[in-house]
Design a protein around this motif. Structure first.
Motif, mmCIF file in Angstrom:
data_model
loop_
_atom_site.group_PDB
_atom_site.id
_atom_site.type_symbol
_atom_site.label_atom_id
_atom_site.label_comp_id
_atom_site.label_asym_id
_atom_site.label_seq_id
_atom_site.Cartn_x
_atom_site.Cartn_y
_atom_site.Cartn_z
ATOM 1 N N LEU A 87 -7.120 -2.277 -4.904
ATOM 2 C CA LEU A 87 -8.153 -1.373 -5.721
ATOM 3 C C LEU A 87 -8.696 -0.778 -4.474
ATOM 4 O O LEU A 87 -9.617 -1.297 -4.074
ATOM 5 C CB LEU A 87 -8.355 -1.562 -6.753
ATOM 6 N N TYR A 88 -8.936 0.579 -4.559
ATOM 7 C CA TYR A 88 -9.775 1.123 -3.949
ATOM 8 C C TYR A 88 -11.227 1.281 -4.895
ATOM 9 O O TYR A 88 -11.185 1.664 -6.032
ATOM 10 C CB TYR A 88 -9.380 2.744 -3.448
ATOM 11 N N ARG A 89 -12.295 1.862 -3.900
ATOM 12 C CA ARG A 89 -13.423 1.962 -4.716
ATOM 13 C C ARG A 89 -13.200 2.010 -5.721
ATOM 14 O O ARG A 89 -14.008 1.900 -7.187
ATOM 15 C CB ARG A 89 -14.833 1.486 -3.911
ATOM 16 N N THR A 140 -13.800 1.145 1.729
ATOM 17 C CA THR A 140 -14.020 1.690 2.981
ATOM 18 C C THR A 140 -12.611 2.835 2.432
ATOM 19 O O THR A 140 -11.816 2.428 2.341
ATOM 20 C CB THR A 140 -13.173 1.755 4.297
ATOM 21 N N ASN A 141 -13.386 4.364 2.628
ATOM 22 C CA ASN A 141 -12.502 5.253 2.123
ATOM 23 C C ASN A 141 -11.705 5.698 3.457
ATOM 24 O O ASN A 141 -12.785 7.139 4.116
ATOM 25 C CB ASN A 141 -13.336 6.527 1.514
ATOM 26 N N TYR A 142 -10.420 5.652 4.093
ATOM 27 C CA TYR A 142 -10.224 5.941 5.671
ATOM 28 C C TYR A 142 -9.680 7.448 5.054
ATOM 29 O O TYR A 142 -9.635 7.832 6.004
ATOM 30 C CB TYR A 142 -8.484 5.065 5.332
ATOM 31 N N PHE A 143 -9.321 7.946 4.044
ATOM 32 C CA PHE A 143 -8.999 9.734 3.751
ATOM 33 C C PHE A 143 -10.183 10.670 4.209
ATOM 34 O O PHE A 143 -9.688 11.473 3.687
ATOM 35 C CB PHE A 143 -8.574 9.337 2.318
ATOM 36 N N ARG A 144 -10.997 10.267 4.562
ATOM 37 C CA ARG A 144 -12.109 11.562 4.496
ATOM 38 C C ARG A 144 -13.298 10.161 6.253
ATOM 39 O O ARG A 144 -13.857 9.969 5.336
ATOM 40 C CB ARG A 144 -12.986 11.563 3.512
#
Length: 74
Positions: A7-9, A33-37
Motif C-alpha cells: 500500500l502507498y502512504r 515514498t511517492n514516486y509519482f511527483r
C-alpha cells in the motif's frame, strides 16, 4: 504461507487494513515514498530528453562514443 499487501502512504486507512485482514494478508508493505511527483519524475524526464538528443545525434552521424562523451548518457 505468507501473503503480503503493498500500500502507498495515502492508502494506509482502516478500511484497507480491514480488507488486508479479510484477504488473509500476513503483513503489509508500506511504500512511504511517492514516486509519482517531485524529484524522481523530474530526473526521469531529464534522462528521457537527454536520450532523445543522443539518438538524434547518432542518427545524424555522430558515433556512439562521441555522443556519450558529449552528452554523458546513452
Amino acid at each position: 504461507m505468507k501473503i503480503g499487501l503493498g500500500l502507498y502512504r495515502e492508502s494506509l486507512t482502516p478500511d484497507n487494513f480491514r480488507f488486508a485482514r479479510q484477504a488473509g494478508a500476513t503483513h503489509i508493505v508500506a511504500h512511504v515514498t511517492n514516486y509519482f511527483r517531485g524529484r524522481v519524475v523530474r530526473l526521469a524526464l531529464e534522462k528521457v530528453r537527454g536520450e532523445r538528443l543522443v539518438a538524434k545525434a547518432i542518427r545524424e552521424g555522430m558515433s556512439a562514443v562521441e555522443a556519450y562523451r558529449t552528452f554523458g548518457i546513452m
